[in-house]
Design a protein around this motif. Structure first.
Motif, PDB file in Angstrom:
ATOM      1  N   ALA A  63     -38.126 -12.562 -18.674  1.00 18.60           N
ATOM      2  CA  ALA A  63     -37.565 -13.827 -19.169  1.00 18.60           C
ATOM      3  C   ALA A  63     -36.495 -13.578 -20.220  1.00 18.60           C
ATOM      4  CB  ALA A  63     -38.683 -14.705 -19.736  1.00 18.60           C
ATOM      5  N   ALA A  64     -36.737 -12.596 -21.087  1.00 15.18           N
ATOM      6  CA  ALA A  64     -35.765 -12.275 -22.140  1.00 15.18           C
ATOM      7  C   ALA A  64     -34.476 -11.716 -21.540  1.00 15.18           C
ATOM      8  CB  ALA A  64     -36.368 -11.281 -23.125  1.00 15.18           C
ATOM      9  N   LEU A  65     -34.607 -10.838 -20.546  1.00 14.72           N
ATOM     10  CA  LEU A  65     -33.420 -10.253 -19.924  1.00 14.72           C
ATOM     11  C   LEU A  65     -32.616 -11.320 -19.184  1.00 14.72           C
ATOM     12  CD1 LEU A  65     -34.927  -6.900 -18.610  1.00 14.72           C
ATOM     13  CD2 LEU A  65     -33.347  -7.199 -20.524  1.00 14.72           C
ATOM     14  N   LYS A  66     -33.310 -12.235 -18.516  1.00 12.24           N
ATOM     15  CA  LYS A  66     -32.614 -13.334 -17.842  1.00 12.24           C
ATOM     16  C   LYS A  66     -31.902 -14.229 -18.849  1.00 12.24           C
ATOM     17  CE  LYS A  66     -35.224 -13.764 -13.522  1.00 12.24           C
ATOM     18  NZ  LYS A  66     -36.083 -14.651 -12.684  1.00 12.24           N
ATOM     19  N   GLU A 135     -43.976  -6.724 -12.074  1.00  6.85           N
ATOM     20  CA  GLU A 135     -42.965  -7.782 -11.940  1.00  6.85           C
ATOM     21  C   GLU A 135     -41.783  -7.219 -11.161  1.00  6.85           C
ATOM     22  OE1 GLU A 135     -41.329 -10.546 -11.276  1.00  6.85           O
ATOM     23  OE2 GLU A 135     -42.628 -11.404 -12.844  1.00  6.85           O
ATOM     24  N   LYS A 136     -41.772  -7.482  -9.847  1.00  7.15           N
ATOM     25  CA  LYS A 136     -40.753  -6.884  -8.975  1.00  7.15           C
ATOM     26  C   LYS A 136     -39.336  -7.324  -9.331  1.00  7.15           C
ATOM     27  CE  LYS A 136     -43.886  -4.718  -6.667  1.00  7.15           C
ATOM     28  NZ  LYS A 136     -44.087  -3.269  -6.955  1.00  7.15           N
ATOM     29  N   ASP A 137     -39.174  -8.501  -9.915  1.00 11.65           N
ATOM     30  CA  ASP A 137     -37.834  -8.985 -10.266  1.00 11.65           C
ATOM     31  C   ASP A 137     -37.203  -8.188 -11.411  1.00 11.65           C
ATOM     32  OD1 ASP A 137     -37.947 -10.854  -8.312  1.00 11.65           O
ATOM     33  OD2 ASP A 137     -38.376 -12.563  -9.615  1.00 11.65           O
ATOM     34  N   LEU A 138     -38.018  -7.348 -12.049  1.00 10.73           N
ATOM     35  CA  LEU A 138     -37.454  -6.482 -13.084  1.00 10.73           C
ATOM     36  C   LEU A 138     -36.637  -5.337 -12.488  1.00 10.73           C
ATOM     37  CD1 LEU A 138     -40.268  -6.064 -15.780  1.00 10.73           C
ATOM     38  CD2 LEU A 138     -37.927  -6.860 -16.192  1.00 10.73           C
ATOM     39  N   GLU A 139     -36.813  -5.083 -11.192  1.00 11.18           N
ATOM     40  CA  GLU A 139     -36.158  -3.934 -10.555  1.00 11.18           C
ATOM     41  C   GLU A 139     -34.638  -3.983 -10.724  1.00 11.18           C
ATOM     42  OE1 GLU A 139     -35.771  -0.343  -8.920  1.00 11.18           O
ATOM     43  OE2 GLU A 139     -37.721  -1.307  -9.343  1.00 11.18           O
ATOM     44  N   TYR A 141     -32.970  -4.752 -13.120  1.00 15.21           N
ATOM     45  CA  TYR A 141     -32.584  -4.305 -14.463  1.00 15.21           C
ATOM     46  C   TYR A 141     -32.908  -2.831 -14.703  1.00 15.21           C
ATOM     47  CZ  TYR A 141     -32.096  -9.274 -15.524  1.00 15.21           C
ATOM     48  OH  TYR A 141     -31.703 -10.589 -15.521  1.00 15.21           O
ATOM     49  N   ARG A 142     -33.326  -2.116 -13.677  1.00 15.15           N
ATOM     50  CA  ARG A 142     -33.781  -0.734 -13.867  1.00 15.15           C
ATOM     51  C   ARG A 142     -32.706   0.120 -14.554  1.00 15.15           C
ATOM     52  NH1 ARG A 142     -37.664   2.756 -12.323  1.00 15.15           N
ATOM     53  NH2 ARG A 142     -38.694   1.225 -10.972  1.00 15.15           N
ATOM     54  N   PHE A 143     -31.481   0.083 -14.030  1.00 13.00           N
ATOM     55  CA  PHE A 143     -30.441   0.921 -14.627  1.00 13.00           C
ATOM     56  C   PHE A 143     -30.093   0.452 -16.032  1.00 13.00           C
ATOM     57  CE2 PHE A 143     -25.841   1.871 -15.340  1.00 13.00           C
ATOM     58  CZ  PHE A 143     -25.984   3.240 -15.514  1.00 13.00           C
ATOM     59  N   ALA A 144     -30.035  -0.843 -16.255  1.00 13.32           N
ATOM     60  CA  ALA A 144     -29.737  -1.369 -17.593  1.00 13.32           C
ATOM     61  C   ALA A 144     -30.792  -0.923 -18.595  1.00 13.32           C
ATOM     62  CB  ALA A 144     -29.658  -2.895 -17.555  1.00 13.32           C
ATOM     63  N   LEU A 145     -32.048  -0.960 -18.176  1.00  7.95           N
ATOM     64  CA  LEU A 145     -33.125  -0.504 -19.055  1.00  7.95           C
ATOM     65  C   LEU A 145     -33.042   0.998 -19.281  1.00  7.95           C
ATOM     66  CD1 LEU A 145     -36.047  -2.648 -17.591  1.00  7.95           C
ATOM     67  CD2 LEU A 145     -35.012  -2.906 -19.851  1.00  7.95           C
ATOM     68  N   GLU A 146     -32.692   1.733 -18.219  1.00  7.73           N
ATOM     69  CA  GLU A 146     -32.536   3.184 -18.352  1.00  7.73           C
ATOM     70  C   GLU A 146     -31.459   3.526 -19.386  1.00  7.73           C
ATOM     71  OE1 GLU A 146     -30.277   6.619 -15.899  1.00  7.73           O
ATOM     72  OE2 GLU A 146     -31.624   5.367 -14.693  1.00  7.73           O
ATOM     73  N   GLN A 147     -30.343   2.757 -19.367  1.00  3.05           N
ATOM     74  CA  GLN A 147     -29.264   3.002 -20.334  1.00  3.05           C
ATOM     75  C   GLN A 147     -29.767   2.839 -21.763  1.00  3.05           C
ATOM     76  OE1 GLN A 147     -26.434   0.185 -18.347  1.00  3.05           O
ATOM     77  NE2 GLN A 147     -24.940   1.766 -18.805  1.00  3.05           N
ATOM     78  N   VAL A 148     -30.519   1.767 -21.992  1.00  4.54           N
ATOM     79  CA  VAL A 148     -31.029   1.519 -23.349  1.00  4.54           C
ATOM     80  C   VAL A 148     -32.055   2.581 -23.716  1.00  4.54           C
ATOM     81  CG1 VAL A 148     -32.250  -0.109 -24.839  1.00  4.54           C
ATOM     82  CG2 VAL A 148     -30.599  -0.954 -23.158  1.00  4.54           C
ATOM     83  N   ARG A 149     -32.948   2.897 -22.779  1.00  2.00           N
ATOM     84  CA  ARG A 149     -33.979   3.887 -23.053  1.00  2.00           C
ATOM     85  C   ARG A 149     -33.353   5.247 -23.359  1.00  2.00           C
ATOM     86  NH1 ARG A 149     -38.152   3.572 -24.612  1.00  2.00           N
ATOM     87  NH2 ARG A 149     -39.199   5.135 -23.331  1.00  2.00           N
TER      88      ARG A 149
END
Length: 602
Positions: A63-66, A135-139, A141-149
């Motif tokens: 929800a936050a990412l959206k 939560e499959k809809d998070l998929e 954002y995988r690369f975006a999350l990887e960048q931050v991580r």
């Protein structure tokens, strides 16, 4: 209406609507813009409710990412509309107020969302994977999350991040002082133009007079400009020193081993890419020196000075080109890119994307601006020269890049790194140049076009990598504990120019040229012009050599936006910038064109 040829510029209302962009595609009226400003502030309040909770559950994180995407897309529209509206007429007070409000909203958004990256960086890898499974809809954002991580080791605890955010306000002071000093306080002299008229020199006018065929005008402009900067050399030395100290502070605060790595790490670009580009520029300097010797002979000069570098070897061969003819030339020249690309180009030409002609109060220059969910926009000040036709191709390269990305990527990946963005514009210029060379009407026009291509490499590759080498040197000096003064900058600048431009007589005034380069206040930025040019050269050559298969790879690259790291994106187009091949192809093409120009001029 076609090309404006009047001393007094027309009012915007006097220009036919067909030659203007359609900002109403974003907002049909200002009241809707006002309503969206209010909506944006409400969304920021909603964003506040996520603070401290991003690691609590997959649903909350999604929800936050959206919400971040919703805010970003809305801000993009609000900011683009107000800013472009203000650029239609810089004298219009209402639009300037709107642009100012949009800028303030952007600052509010930045502050409201500052917690997101630090919180995500604190979520461990196991939890992220568990969230993805739940939560499959998070998929998406995988690369975006990887960048931050990936940046996690360089993101500090919240209290320290708050301190760094406060320091950012101070960190902008060197650039602010430079901007005010050079833009408002320095008083440039008057010179005589080609017709003997007295004109007041400025940075913008310098860009015109340094291209003059009258050597006296070029020299007066050059000496007048740099002598003015020399009058503030100590202050400008202090501002640049302050900017480099700022870079060192943030590199150390975020635990990077060097300023260079701090700048390149977020895009996952190894320092070796930067260093290799500089090494290759130096390895092929003899080609540049040969070109400079040709200039000296062609201009019939006993000595070649820095103020002679931009003197045209061949005058502009075509002027007064109607805009419809320019569009047709670009459309035909980009035929090798295939039908999908040209459909997007045709849509841009006929879809209210472009604001074409100069008018009273209009923003100068040219740019492209992508608006997610609407379409890209292009600002021109078209006057009908051959250079203006290339500018159209350049900006439409950016625009079609945005169009293809936005049609194929979610908002989170709709942006472009400078590292890849300049490729899209330069491929268009490269293909258009080849198109014009094939259709050159005579040897004079062919020589003009060949010289244009050589100048692009001189200014975009060698000159920018000289800048890059200067930046690397001054940052390494401060990292080793040395103080930087204007004398240090001048000595280093002279040594670099003597090496890069060996056939020139380097005038004393040139020692201060570093003091007028605004890019130095955004460290390790300019090298991307050179890498982008080299990549674009390789891509365009492959398209002309291989045809459809290379064009398909390239269009696929354009569709990817920022969904991967820049080097990985370029590999889709068949380009590996971790190796020397793109630069070697660029210098080989330069050598080939230099051979042709020598045969025409000598």
């Amino acid at each position: 209406m076609e090309v404006v040829d009047r001393a007094d510029l027309p009012a915007r209302d006097d220009i036919d609507e067909v030659y203007k962009w359609r900002l109403e595609d974003i907002y049909s009226e200002n009241e809707l813009w006002e309503a969206n400003c209010g909506k944006l502030k409400a969304l920021l309040e909603e964003m506040e409710t996520f603070k401290g909770k991003l690691g609590s559950s997959p649903n909350v994180l999604l929800a936050a990412l959206k919400k971040c995407d919703e805010i970003g897309e809305l801000l993009g529209r609000v900011y683009a509309y107000a800013t472009m509206k203000s650029h239609e007429n810089l004298k219009d007070a209402r639009s300037q107020v709107m642009a100012g409000r949009a800028s303030m909203l952007a600052v509010e958004v930045s502050k409201a969302m500052a917690f997101v990256r630090p919180e995500i960086s604190c979520i461990d890898d196991h939890t992220i994977e568990r969230f993805m499974e739940a939560e499959k809809d998070l998929e998406v954002y995988r690369f975006a999350l990887e960048q931050v991580r990936r940046l996690g080791g360089h993101i500090l605890p919240p209290e320290q991040e708050d301190l760094l955010a406060l320091a950012e306000h101070l960190a902008g002071s060197p650039r602010d002082v430079f901007t005010l000093l050079t833009g408002a306080d320095l008083i440039f002299p008057e010179i005589k133009d080609e017709n003997g008229r007295t004109v007041k020199l400025s940075e913008e006018r310098y860009g015109k007079y340094i291209y003059s065929r009258d050597r006296r005008v070029r020299k007066d402009a050059y000496v007048g400009l740099l002598s003015t900067y020399a009058s503030a050399k100590n202050a400008l030395g202090a501002t640049l020193f302050g900017s480099v100290r700022k870079d060192l502070f943030f590199a150390k605060a975020r635990r990077y081993p060097s300023c260079l790595e701090a700048a390149l790490f977020p895009e996952n670009i190894p320092p070796s890419v930067y260093e290799m580009a500089i090494e290759l520029a130096n390895r092929y300097l003899e080609l540049l020196h040969r070109y400079l010797r040709l200039k000296k002979k062609a201009l019939k000069l006993d000595e070649l000075h820095m103020y002679d570098l931009y003197a045209p070897l061949v005058p502009e061969t075509r002027e007064g080109i109607p805009f419809e003819e320019a569009k047709a030339a670009v459309f035909d020249g980009l035929a090798p890119l295939g039908e999908e690309y040209r459909r997007a180009l045709a849509e841009g030409f006929g879809g209210g994307w472009i604001d074409i002609y100069e008018s009273d109060g209009k923003h100068s220059g040219a740019y492209s601006w992508g608006v997610y969910g609407v379409h890209p926009y292009v600002l021109l000040n078209y006057k009908g020269t051959l250079r203006d036709v290339f500018t159209l191709a350049h900006e439409m390269g950016h625009a079609v890049h945005s169009h293809l990305t936005n049609g194929n990527q979610p908002y989170v990946y709709s942006g472009h790194s400078i590292f890849t963005a300049e490729v899209a514009s330069t491929v268009n210029e490269a293909l258009l140049l080849e198109h014009f060379l094939k259709k050159a009407r005579d040897d004079r026009e062919r020589a003009y076009l060949l010289n244009m291509g050589l100048e692009q490499v001189r200014t975009t590759v060698w000159r920018q990598l000289l800048f890059a080498e200067f930046e690397l040197a001054i940052h390494r000096l401060i990292e080793s504990g040395e103080a930087l003064t204007q004398e240090v900058f001048c000595r280093l600048w002279r040594s670099l120019n003597e090496r890069y431009y060996a056939p020139l007589l380097i005038d004393a005034e040139n020692d201060l040229e570093w003091s007028r380069i605004p890019h130095f206040y955004s460290a390790f930025y300019v090298y991307q012009y050179a890498t982008g040019y080299a990549a674009a050269t390789s891509i365009s050559q492959a398209i002309l050599r291989e045809g459809e298969s290379a064009a398909v790879r390239y269009v696929d690259f354009l569709k990817k936006g920022s969904s991967a790291y820049p080097l990985d994106l370029l590999r889709i187009a068949g380009i590996d910038l971790t190796g020397p091949a793109p630069f070697e192809e660029t210098f080989a093409a330069f050598s080939n064109r230099l051979n042709q120009l020598e045969s025409l001029l000598l």
